[in-house]
Design a protein around this motif. Structure first.
Motif, mmCIF file in Angstrom:
data_model
loop_
_atom_site.group_PDB
_atom_site.id
_atom_site.type_symbol
_atom_site.label_atom_id
_atom_site.label_comp_id
_atom_site.label_asym_id
_atom_site.label_seq_id
_atom_site.Cartn_x
_atom_site.Cartn_y
_atom_site.Cartn_z
ATOM 1 N N GLU A 140 11.656 17.047 33.815
ATOM 2 C CA GLU A 140 10.862 17.615 34.763
ATOM 3 C C GLU A 140 9.591 16.680 35.084
ATOM 4 O OE1 GLU A 140 9.461 21.837 35.454
ATOM 5 O OE2 GLU A 140 9.396 21.415 33.382
ATOM 6 N N ILE A 141 9.146 15.884 34.035
ATOM 7 C CA ILE A 141 7.957 14.764 34.297
ATOM 8 C C ILE A 141 8.579 13.731 35.166
ATOM 9 C CG2 ILE A 141 6.386 12.954 33.100
ATOM 10 C CD1 ILE A 141 5.870 15.325 30.913
ATOM 11 N N HIS A 142 9.674 13.177 34.866
ATOM 12 C CA HIS A 142 10.288 11.975 35.572
ATOM 13 C C HIS A 142 10.472 12.713 37.148
ATOM 14 C CE1 HIS A 142 10.690 9.539 32.253
ATOM 15 N NE2 HIS A 142 11.131 10.460 31.386
ATOM 16 N N PHE A 143 10.991 13.723 37.141
ATOM 17 C CA PHE A 143 11.149 14.179 38.557
ATOM 18 C C PHE A 143 9.779 14.232 39.325
ATOM 19 C CE2 PHE A 143 11.522 17.597 41.512
ATOM 20 C CZ PHE A 143 12.702 17.207 42.475
ATOM 21 N N PHE A 144 8.812 14.675 38.960
ATOM 22 C CA PHE A 144 7.797 14.808 39.719
ATOM 23 C C PHE A 144 6.985 13.424 39.714
ATOM 24 C CE2 PHE A 144 8.173 19.398 38.418
ATOM 25 C CZ PHE A 144 8.198 19.771 39.792
ATOM 26 N N LEU A 145 6.937 12.669 38.668
ATOM 27 C CA LEU A 145 6.328 11.346 38.682
ATOM 28 C C LEU A 145 7.024 10.669 40.118
ATOM 29 C CD1 LEU A 145 4.753 9.008 37.829
ATOM 30 C CD2 LEU A 145 6.342 8.723 35.817
ATOM 31 N N ALA A 146 8.509 10.656 39.979
ATOM 32 C CA ALA A 146 9.092 10.393 41.212
ATOM 33 C C ALA A 146 8.532 10.764 42.338
ATOM 34 C CB ALA A 146 10.598 10.470 41.036
ATOM 35 N N GLN A 147 8.195 11.917 42.642
ATOM 36 C CA GLN A 147 7.788 12.290 43.846
ATOM 37 C C GLN A 147 6.424 11.810 44.237
ATOM 38 O OE1 GLN A 147 7.869 16.793 43.572
ATOM 39 N NE2 GLN A 147 9.764 16.850 45.036
ATOM 40 N N ALA A 148 5.493 11.847 42.952
ATOM 41 C CA ALA A 148 4.134 11.226 43.143
ATOM 42 C C ALA A 148 4.258 9.715 43.699
ATOM 43 C CB ALA A 148 3.246 11.592 42.062
ATOM 44 N N LEU A 149 5.233 8.995 43.015
ATOM 45 C CA LEU A 149 5.354 7.606 43.580
ATOM 46 C C LEU A 149 5.908 7.480 44.810
ATOM 47 C CD1 LEU A 149 6.810 6.621 39.978
ATOM 48 C CD2 LEU A 149 4.576 5.437 40.972
ATOM 49 N N ARG A 150 6.452 8.161 45.359
ATOM 50 C CA ARG A 150 7.207 8.053 46.613
ATOM 51 C C ARG A 150 6.056 8.469 47.506
ATOM 52 N NH1 ARG A 150 12.646 9.554 46.717
ATOM 53 N NH2 ARG A 150 12.681 7.346 46.395
ATOM 54 N N ALA A 151 5.358 9.661 47.110
ATOM 55 C CA ALA A 151 4.285 10.057 48.232
ATOM 56 C C ALA A 151 2.985 8.826 48.313
ATOM 57 C CB ALA A 151 3.516 11.431 47.657
ATOM 58 N N THR A 152 3.066 8.044 47.202
ATOM 59 C CA THR A 152 2.142 6.930 47.427
ATOM 60 C C THR A 152 2.567 5.601 47.899
ATOM 61 O OG1 THR A 152 2.249 6.680 44.944
ATOM 62 C CG2 THR A 152 0.517 8.270 45.692
ATOM 63 N N GLY A 153 3.862 5.790 48.457
ATOM 64 C CA GLY A 153 4.437 4.592 48.757
ATOM 65 C C GLY A 153 4.996 3.530 47.905
ATOM 66 N N LYS A 154 5.128 3.887 46.608
ATOM 67 C CA LYS A 154 5.603 3.281 45.555
ATOM 68 C C LYS A 154 7.175 3.541 45.202
ATOM 69 C CE LYS A 154 1.213 2.991 42.929
ATOM 70 N NZ LYS A 154 0.257 3.783 43.809
#
Length: 102
Positions: free
Chosen positions: A42-56
């Motif tokens: 789960e953490i990796h999934f949400f981290l990926a979402q946060a990274l995508r949302a910040t353009g990373k």
């Protein structure tokens, strides 16, 4: 400062911040959570979402790969456990049959 020591608390906080469209603020919690509990899908999934949302995007893709690998591993483990149970049942049945013939 990172107050919540528990990965769950970090995950919760990260998720809430993501829902509030505050991905930049969510990142440190999710990164810390992933570091503290690398096998938590789960953490990796949400981290990926946060990274995508910040353009990373490159980093987001890397996290999604980790998430996918952990997903696959979990399914394999579940399948393996089911297979083991079937094998154990068969062995027990064979033993029972052998005992009945003696």
């Amino acid at each position: 400062a990172m107050c919540p020591a528990l990965p769950d608390a970090r995950l919760d906080r990260g998720q809430i911040l993501l829902k509030l469209q505050r991905a930049e603020e969510a990142l440190p919690y999710l990164r810390e959570g992933a570091k503290a509990n690398p096998s938590n899908r789960e953490i990796h999934f949400f981290l990926a979402q946060a990274l995508r949302a910040t353009g990373k995007n490159a980093e987001a893709n890397a996290e999604l790969k980790v998430y996918s690998a952990l997903e696959d591993k979990a399914h394999l483990t579940a399948a393996q456990q089911a297979e083991d149970v079937v094998k154990l049942r068969e062995k027990a049945k064979q033993r029972e049959q052998q005992n009945n013939t003696h």
